[in-house]
Design an enzyme around this catalytic site. Structure first.
Site, PDB file in Angstrom:
ATOM      1  N   SER A  17     -20.397 -69.620  -5.867  1.00  0.00           N
ATOM      2  CA  SER A  17     -20.510 -68.668  -4.775  1.00  0.00           C
ATOM      3  C   SER A  17     -21.571 -67.602  -4.977  1.00  0.00           C
ATOM      4  CB  SER A  17     -19.154 -68.023  -4.464  1.00  0.00           C
ATOM      5  OG  SER A  17     -18.569 -67.493  -5.606  1.00  0.00           O
ATOM      6  N   HIS A  47     -21.327 -61.921  -5.930  1.00  0.00           N
ATOM      7  CA  HIS A  47     -21.602 -62.103  -4.507  1.00  0.00           C
ATOM      8  C   HIS A  47     -22.675 -61.120  -4.049  1.00  0.00           C
ATOM      9  CE1 HIS A  47     -17.149 -63.573  -3.936  1.00  0.00           C
ATOM     10  NE2 HIS A  47     -17.851 -64.328  -4.778  1.00  0.00           N
TER      11      HIS A  47
END
Length: 251
Positions: free
Chosen positions: A145, A209
């Site tokens: 991610s 992220h």
């Protein structure tokens, strides 16, 4: 004019214009299925035996910040290998769905080789950034991610007017359509707030992220700001991807 997302994806599938996206999805799924996290291979055992195998697997292929900065040369590869390791079925499927939705158009815009290098480079730096901020942590960080967040950042710059369908828990999961320039910055702010409240230990690596998203947006701006804007697609905006550190190692 904003086109229909399903039609755009259909054209991409028929023309096979996103082989890197498809290839990375297949590779991540294959690695997960044959690894201990899937629970499908009886060779890894069950119960406590399986948990031990999973911890060893995450430590071997994931990023352990304390080991990464401990001087062992081989550890420098772990931010790359960790991109292909996932901690659970939910972790894998959530990331791959997100990557499929946004990766198709980003790859088509960037080109195959550039997109592959972009994905790997930003993913590596996102995990490295998290590790640098948690240099003494012993937990294993795994997942794609950080790289997928970079794809989101690039998508925001490349297709800011693309209307995406979002599901918000506080609105009873009603599907609402907003342009990417509203949804993706909102997601970024949520990650920022969550990162400020996160505590050391197993959980979601929100900082990865943030680093990935920022890198992706800056790269897209630097690379494409002098080019004409691409026609934005409409799309589905699923649950945000999460980066999950593996189980904490116990002495």
């Amino acid at each position: 004019m904003i086109g229909n997302w399903s039609a755009a994806v259909g054209r991409a599938v028929r023309s096979r214009s996103a082989p890197v996206t498809y290839g990375l999805i297949v590779l991540c799924c294959l690695i997960f299925v044959i690894g201990p996290a899937s629970g499908l291979d009886p060779a890894y055992g069950t119960g406590d035996e399986l948990l031990v195998a999973q911890r060893a697997y995450f430590r071997r292929w994931g990023v352990v910040p304390a080991d990464l900065f401990g001087g062992a040369p081989g550890e420098a590869l772990t931010p790359a290998t960790a991109l292909f390791i996932h901690g659970s079925w939910l972790h894998l499927l959530g990331n791959m769905l997100f990557f499929y939705v946004f990766g198709l158009m980003a790859e088509e815009r960037m080109g195959h080789l550039e997109f592959a290098l972009f994905y790997l480079g930003c993913g590596y730096l996102a995990l490295l950034g998290y590790a640098a901020a948690n240099a003494t942590a012993q937990q294993s960080l795994v997942g794609a991610s950080g790289a997928i967040s970079a794809v989101l950042g690039a998508f925001l710059y490349l297709f800011p007017r693309a209307r995406v369908t979002s599901l918000f828990p506080f609105l009873f999961f009603l599907p609402l359509r907003f342009p990417a320039w509203v949804v993706l910055p909102f997601w970024f702010v949520l990650q920022w707030l969550a990162a400020g409240r996160s505590s050391p230990g197993p959980g979601v690596a929100y900082l990865a992220h943030l680093v990935g998203f920022s890198l992706g947006f800056v790269y897209a701006w630097a690379r494409f700001h002098r080019r004409p804007a691409a026609a934005p697609p409409a799309g589905l905006f699923p649950r945000p991807p999460v980066e999950r550190p593996g189980p904490a190692d116990r002495e």
